[in-house]
Structure formats: C-alpha cells, structure tokens
Design a protein around this motif. Sequence first.
Motif, PDB file in Angstrom:
ATOM      1  N   ILE A  15     -14.661 -16.312 -15.351  1.00 42.00           N
ATOM      2  CA  ILE A  15     -15.126 -15.101 -14.671  1.00 42.00           C
ATOM      3  C   ILE A  15     -14.019 -14.071 -14.522  1.00 42.00           C
ATOM      4  N   LEU A  16     -12.771 -14.517 -14.441  1.00 45.59           N
ATOM      5  CA  LEU A  16     -11.650 -13.580 -14.295  1.00 45.59           C
ATOM      6  C   LEU A  16     -11.541 -12.661 -15.507  1.00 45.59           C
ATOM      7  N   LYS A  17     -11.934 -13.143 -16.667  1.00 45.39           N
ATOM      8  CA  LYS A  17     -11.875 -12.330 -17.880  1.00 45.39           C
ATOM      9  C   LYS A  17     -13.202 -11.615 -18.152  1.00 45.39           C
ATOM     10  N   LYS A  18     -14.302 -12.250 -17.758  1.00 42.56           N
ATOM     11  CA  LYS A  18     -15.622 -11.653 -18.005  1.00 42.56           C
ATOM     12  C   LYS A  18     -15.956 -10.556 -17.009  1.00 42.56           C
ATOM     13  N   GLY A  19     -15.445 -10.675 -15.764  1.00 45.46           N
ATOM     14  CA  GLY A  19     -15.750  -9.684 -14.740  1.00 45.46           C
ATOM     15  C   GLY A  19     -17.132  -9.895 -14.138  1.00 45.46           C
ATOM     16  N   GLY A  20     -17.700  -8.791 -13.639  1.00 46.70           N
ATOM     17  CA  GLY A  20     -19.008  -8.875 -13.009  1.00 46.70           C
ATOM     18  C   GLY A  20     -18.930  -9.041 -11.503  1.00 46.70           C
ATOM     19  N   PHE A  21     -17.786  -8.727 -10.909  1.00 46.45           N
ATOM     20  CA  PHE A  21     -17.621  -8.785  -9.458  1.00 46.45           C
ATOM     21  C   PHE A  21     -16.895  -7.526  -8.995  1.00 46.45           C
ATOM     22  N   LYS A  22     -17.061  -7.218  -7.706  1.00 56.97           N
ATOM     23  CA  LYS A  22     -16.509  -5.969  -7.182  1.00 56.97           C
ATOM     24  C   LYS A  22     -15.159  -6.134  -6.486  1.00 56.97           C
ATOM     25  N   HIS A  23     -14.964  -7.274  -5.841  1.00 59.46           N
ATOM     26  CA  HIS A  23     -13.738  -7.457  -5.055  1.00 59.46           C
ATOM     27  C   HIS A  23     -13.199  -8.866  -5.243  1.00 59.46           C
ATOM     28  N   LEU A  24     -11.873  -8.953  -5.374  1.00 59.28           N
ATOM     29  CA  LEU A  24     -11.172 -10.224  -5.528  1.00 59.28           C
ATOM     30  C   LEU A  24     -10.115 -10.326  -4.431  1.00 59.28           C
ATOM     31  N   ALA A  25     -10.243 -11.344  -3.583  1.00 57.17           N
ATOM     32  CA  ALA A  25      -9.321 -11.482  -2.453  1.00 57.17           C
ATOM     33  C   ALA A  25      -8.128 -12.364  -2.812  1.00 57.17           C
ATOM     34  N   LEU A  26      -6.984 -12.018  -2.272  1.00 60.58           N
ATOM     35  CA  LEU A  26      -5.789 -12.855  -2.369  1.00 60.58           C
ATOM     36  C   LEU A  26      -4.891 -12.529  -1.189  1.00 60.58           C
ATOM     37  N   ALA A  27      -4.059 -13.479  -0.816  1.00 66.91           N
ATOM     38  CA  ALA A  27      -3.123 -13.250   0.281  1.00 66.91           C
ATOM     39  C   ALA A  27      -1.977 -12.376  -0.202  1.00 66.91           C
ATOM     40  N   ASN A  28      -1.361 -11.670   0.735  1.00 67.24           N
ATOM     41  CA  ASN A  28      -0.244 -10.784   0.418  1.00 67.24           C
ATOM     42  C   ASN A  28       0.844 -11.558  -0.322  1.00 67.24           C
ATOM     43  N   PRO A  29       1.090 -11.266  -1.593  1.00 61.90           N
ATOM     44  CA  PRO A  29       2.063 -12.043  -2.361  1.00 61.90           C
ATOM     45  C   PRO A  29       3.504 -11.880  -1.881  1.00 61.90           C
ATOM     46  N   LYS A  30       3.759 -10.856  -1.059  1.00 59.48           N
ATOM     47  CA  LYS A  30       5.114 -10.644  -0.551  1.00 59.48           C
ATOM     48  C   LYS A  30       5.436 -11.554   0.632  1.00 59.48           C
ATOM     49  N   THR A  31       4.408 -11.994   1.350  1.00 63.46           N
ATOM     50  CA  THR A  31       4.654 -12.808   2.540  1.00 63.46           C
ATOM     51  C   THR A  31       3.971 -14.169   2.504  1.00 63.46           C
ATOM     52  N   ALA A  32       3.030 -14.362   1.590  1.00 61.25           N
ATOM     53  CA  ALA A  32       2.260 -15.608   1.538  1.00 61.25           C
ATOM     54  C   ALA A  32       2.431 -16.269   0.163  1.00 61.25           C
ATOM     55  N   PRO A  33       3.016 -17.449   0.103  1.00 62.83           N
ATOM     56  CA  PRO A  33       3.243 -18.121  -1.186  1.00 62.83           C
ATOM     57  C   PRO A  33       1.981 -18.347  -2.013  1.00 62.83           C
ATOM     58  N   TYR A  34       0.837 -18.556  -1.360  1.00 62.21           N
ATOM     59  CA  TYR A  34      -0.394 -18.719  -2.135  1.00 62.21           C
ATOM     60  C   TYR A  34      -0.801 -17.403  -2.803  1.00 62.21           C
ATOM     61  N   GLY A  35      -0.473 -16.295  -2.187  1.00 64.97           N
ATOM     62  CA  GLY A  35      -0.710 -15.012  -2.824  1.00 64.97           C
ATOM     63  C   GLY A  35       0.195 -14.820  -4.025  1.00 64.97           C
ATOM     64  N   ALA A  36       1.451 -15.239  -3.898  1.00 63.44           N
ATOM     65  CA  ALA A  36       2.387 -15.160  -5.022  1.00 63.44           C
ATOM     66  C   ALA A  36       1.914 -16.055  -6.168  1.00 63.44           C
ATOM     67  N   ALA A  37       1.404 -17.237  -5.829  1.00 61.94           N
ATOM     68  CA  ALA A  37       0.894 -18.147  -6.854  1.00 61.94           C
ATOM     69  C   ALA A  37      -0.316 -17.545  -7.564  1.00 61.94           C
ATOM     70  N   ALA A  38      -1.171 -16.858  -6.810  1.00 58.54           N
ATOM     71  CA  ALA A  38      -2.331 -16.205  -7.411  1.00 58.54           C
ATOM     72  C   ALA A  38      -1.905 -15.139  -8.410  1.00 58.54           C
ATOM     73  N   MET A  39      -0.891 -14.362  -8.049  1.00 61.53           N
ATOM     74  CA  MET A  39      -0.396 -13.332  -8.960  1.00 61.53           C
ATOM     75  C   MET A  39       0.194 -13.968 -10.221  1.00 61.53           C
ATOM     76  N   GLN A  40       0.915 -15.076 -10.048  1.00 58.25           N
ATOM     77  CA  GLN A  40       1.461 -15.781 -11.211  1.00 58.25           C
ATOM     78  C   GLN A  40       0.346 -16.247 -12.139  1.00 58.25           C
ATOM     79  N   ALA A  41      -0.682 -16.854 -11.557  1.00 59.33           N
ATOM     80  CA  ALA A  41      -1.782 -17.374 -12.367  1.00 59.33           C
ATOM     81  C   ALA A  41      -2.482 -16.252 -13.139  1.00 59.33           C
TER      82      ALA A  41
END
Length: 248
Positions: free
Chosen positions: A118-144
């Motif tokens: 779905i990340l490549k196909k799209g079809g959604f309006k909003h994608l949530a992630l934690a602030n990558p500057k302060t939250a390691p899971y947000g940084a991991a999401a950006m890496q992925a």
Amino acid sequence: MKRLAALTLALLAAVAARADDVQVAVAANFTGPMQVIAVLFERDTGHKARLSFGATGKFYAQIANGAPFEVLLAADDETPARLVREGHGIAGSPYTYAIGKLVLWSAKPDLVDAQGDILKKGGFKHLALANPKTAPYGAAAMQAMGRLGVAETLKPLFVQGENISQTQQFVSTGAADLGFVAYSQVIRNGTIGNGSGWLVPENLYDPIRQDAVILARGKDKPAAAALLAFLKGDKAKDVIRSFGYGLR
C-alpha cells in the motif's frame, strides 16, 4: 501468639521501611508492558515505580535540565549512552531491556496488505508517524520508507505525533488512515489484533535496541537498582515477550 504477632509486625515494618519509590521515565511504546511490570515489581519488592510516559528525546532534554527522574527506559540505546557521557547517567548501568519492532497499521480491517505494498500503491490520505527527531520509532519509520524509496512521495501525507502513543491514537481514531506504530501497541495473543497491519521487515530499519539506565539522581538508591534487576528477571521478560518485543 503475642510474641509471634509482634515479630510479624516488626518484620513487616522493617520491609516497609526499606521500601521506596523510584521515579521512572518510560518510552511511550513501552507503556503497556511497563504498567504490568510495575505491579509485579511492587508486589515482589515492596518498591513502587512512579511512571511517566513520553518521547525519549523529550525525556533527554528534561533530564539534562534537572528533571527528578531516577531511571530512564529509553526507546533507543543512544540516549542512555549520551546521558552517561554527559554525567547524567551512571556508568555501567545501561543495558538492553527490549528490542522493538515496527508495524504499519490501520484500524481498517482490509486497508494494509501483508506485504506493505500500500505504501507504493497509495489510496490513502494521511500517514501517521512519530516525530523522527525525538522518537526512535519515528526515525525507524523514516528509514524504512527511505529504503523502500517512498519517503519523498509520501511526505505530503505525513501526520506527525509527538510520540508513539499519540501516533497510534491518530490511527485508531481515524485521523490518519494508517501509520507506523510499535508492534507492542497492536499485538493481541501473539499477532496483530484489530484492523490490518504489516510487520515491517527488520532489514528495513536499524535495530531498535531499547536501553535502560540508572540516572544520576538514582545513584545509590536501592529502588532504582532493584527495578533494573527486576527487568532482567524471568517475570519481566515474560511480560516483555508477550507484548511482541525481542530480547537479547
């Protein structure tokens, strides 16, 4: 009988006298397991863990500015090491209490496919992630997303949470169609519970080694040392595994 009762009361008083509170800053992704562990910890040791939950980056800033925390359970291994280097943490105390896992999740049952296409196909309006500057899971999401080659394409759709708890709330309430959250937040009986999700392959992001550290204010405090010892024990490990974390 009177002597026995008096002895029992004396022993209970001695235990109570040794029991203490410990102020613990806990990474938001570890909220569920730590709430369970705190109950077991108090039951077994008499010590009470006073828990505060939030983003690891914000906790670092607060601790560096004198916040009265005595133990930090971070969402990474870099922050505890940095606190030790800067004199805010006790050398030799950091260790990895859990290894986190990242999941792309939606509250909608059929939205996220098992391969994350779905990340490549799209079809959604909003994608949530934690602030990558302060939250390691947000940084991991950006890496992925970076390794999948979709980060720049999806950036206009980002809804950013202050921490992973707020990020999960965005998705669960429908403010975002889907989002990157901690596996521990959505696991139920060993698998993803409500909604739909994709457990992100661990080769798409650096290992999320979550380290605990005794802080300077917790030096020589029995309750702080007792908490870290308890986290290394079988009871705490069983809880940690049940929430989908890995262990070293």
